[in-house]
Design a protein around this motif. Structure first.
Motif, short mmCIF file in Angstrom:
data_model
loop_
_atom_site.label_atom_id
_atom_site.label_comp_id
_atom_site.label_asym_id
_atom_site.label_seq_id
_atom_site.Cartn_x
_atom_site.Cartn_y
_atom_site.Cartn_z
N ASP A 78 0.82 -1.21 0.00
CA ASP A 78 0.00 0.00 0.00
C ASP A 78 0.86 1.27 0.00
O ASP A 78 0.40 2.33 -0.43
N ALA A 79 2.09 1.17 0.48
CA ALA A 79 2.99 2.32 0.53
C ALA A 79 3.69 2.56 -0.81
O ALA A 79 4.49 3.49 -0.94
N MET A 80 3.39 1.73 -1.81
CA MET A 80 4.02 1.84 -3.13
C MET A 80 2.95 1.93 -4.22
O MET A 80 2.79 1.00 -5.00
N PRO A 81 2.21 3.03 -4.29
CA PRO A 81 1.12 3.11 -5.26
C PRO A 81 1.57 3.01 -6.71
O PRO A 81 0.79 2.61 -7.58
N LYS A 82 2.83 3.32 -6.99
CA LYS A 82 3.35 3.23 -8.36
C LYS A 82 4.17 1.97 -8.58
O LYS A 82 4.78 1.79 -9.62
N GLY A 83 4.19 1.10 -7.57
CA GLY A 83 4.96 -0.13 -7.68
C GLY A 83 6.31 0.02 -7.00
O GLY A 83 6.65 1.07 -6.46
N GLY A 84 7.06 -1.06 -7.03
CA GLY A 84 8.38 -1.05 -6.41
C GLY A 84 8.79 -2.44 -5.98
O GLY A 84 8.29 -3.44 -6.52
N VAL A 85 9.69 -2.49 -5.01
CA VAL A 85 10.25 -3.76 -4.55
C VAL A 85 9.97 -3.93 -3.06
O VAL A 85 10.18 -3.02 -2.27
N ILE A 86 9.49 -5.10 -2.71
CA ILE A 86 9.30 -5.49 -1.31
C ILE A 86 10.20 -6.69 -1.05
O ILE A 86 10.15 -7.67 -1.80
N SER A 87 11.00 -6.58 0.00
CA SER A 87 11.89 -7.68 0.37
C SER A 87 11.47 -8.24 1.72
O SER A 87 11.23 -7.48 2.66
N LEU A 88 11.41 -9.54 1.79
CA LEU A 88 11.17 -10.25 3.04
C LEU A 88 12.43 -11.05 3.33
O LEU A 88 12.84 -11.89 2.51
N THR A 89 13.08 -10.76 4.45
CA THR A 89 14.29 -11.47 4.82
C THR A 89 14.07 -12.22 6.12
O THR A 89 13.29 -11.78 6.98
#
Length: 175
Positions: A78-89
């Motif tokens: 939700d914090a990336m309305p234009k898209g992006g990268v989410i990393s789960l480590t």
């Protein structure tokens, strides 16, 4: 800016889960989440999972662990309305001679939070969302983490993104 989460007892009591603790593989939980996320998210959001292969079996509520991670992932999305990268480590984290912790981190390159928002992020019913539900995710995550004897850290910078880290203890036998 890193902020340890509010330790207020009212959140833990208000959001107490009825889930039961069970022996669970952290890797299996993350694999299930990865399948769900990759199959449902828009193509403009990339999801990266980086999990250490030596993660132990832990004794937490599997449902609460997965729900907490999913809440963090949805917040990141939700914090990336234009898209992006989410990393789960996910990796083991050692503090001196004590048994290791499992450290789980969700990072995004979204809009980030102001200092004021960061200070209130774990307050029940606080939300920055203008529509739909909000204000329950981070307090629920904090409740799970504190119930497991762990710590929750939030680091955020406007225009750069946010990282939420869950540091959960594991017992000597689980290690």
């Amino acid at each position: 800016m890193m902020k340890p989460a509010n330790d207020g007892p009212n959140v833990r009591l208000a959001l107490k889960s009825d889930s039961t603790d069970e022996a669970s593989s952290v890797l299996a939980c993350l694999a299930e989440i990865e399948v769900l996320i990759k199959g449902t998210w828009a193509p403009n959001i990339r999801f990266d999972l980086h999990a250490s292969p030596d993660l132990p079996i832990v004794t937490y509520s599997r449902a609460d662990l997965q729900s907490s991670i999913m809440n963090l992932l949805f917040n990141a999305r939700d914090a990336m309305p234009k898209g992006g990268v989410i990393s789960l480590t996910a990796a083991l984290f050692y503090e001196g001679q004590a048994a290791p912790n499992v450290e789980l981190g969700v990072a995004d390159n979204g809009v980030g939070m102001t200092r004021d928002t960061l200070l209130r992020a774990t307050d029940p019913f606080f939300t920055t969302k203008t529509t739909g539900l909000g204000g329950h995710g981070l307090p629920m995550v904090m409740s799970f983490v504190h119930g497991a004897g762990g710590r929750l850290y939030i680091e955020s910078q406007q225009g750069v993104g946010t990282t939420v880290t869950l540091r959960l203890p594991i017992s000597e036998s689980e290690a």
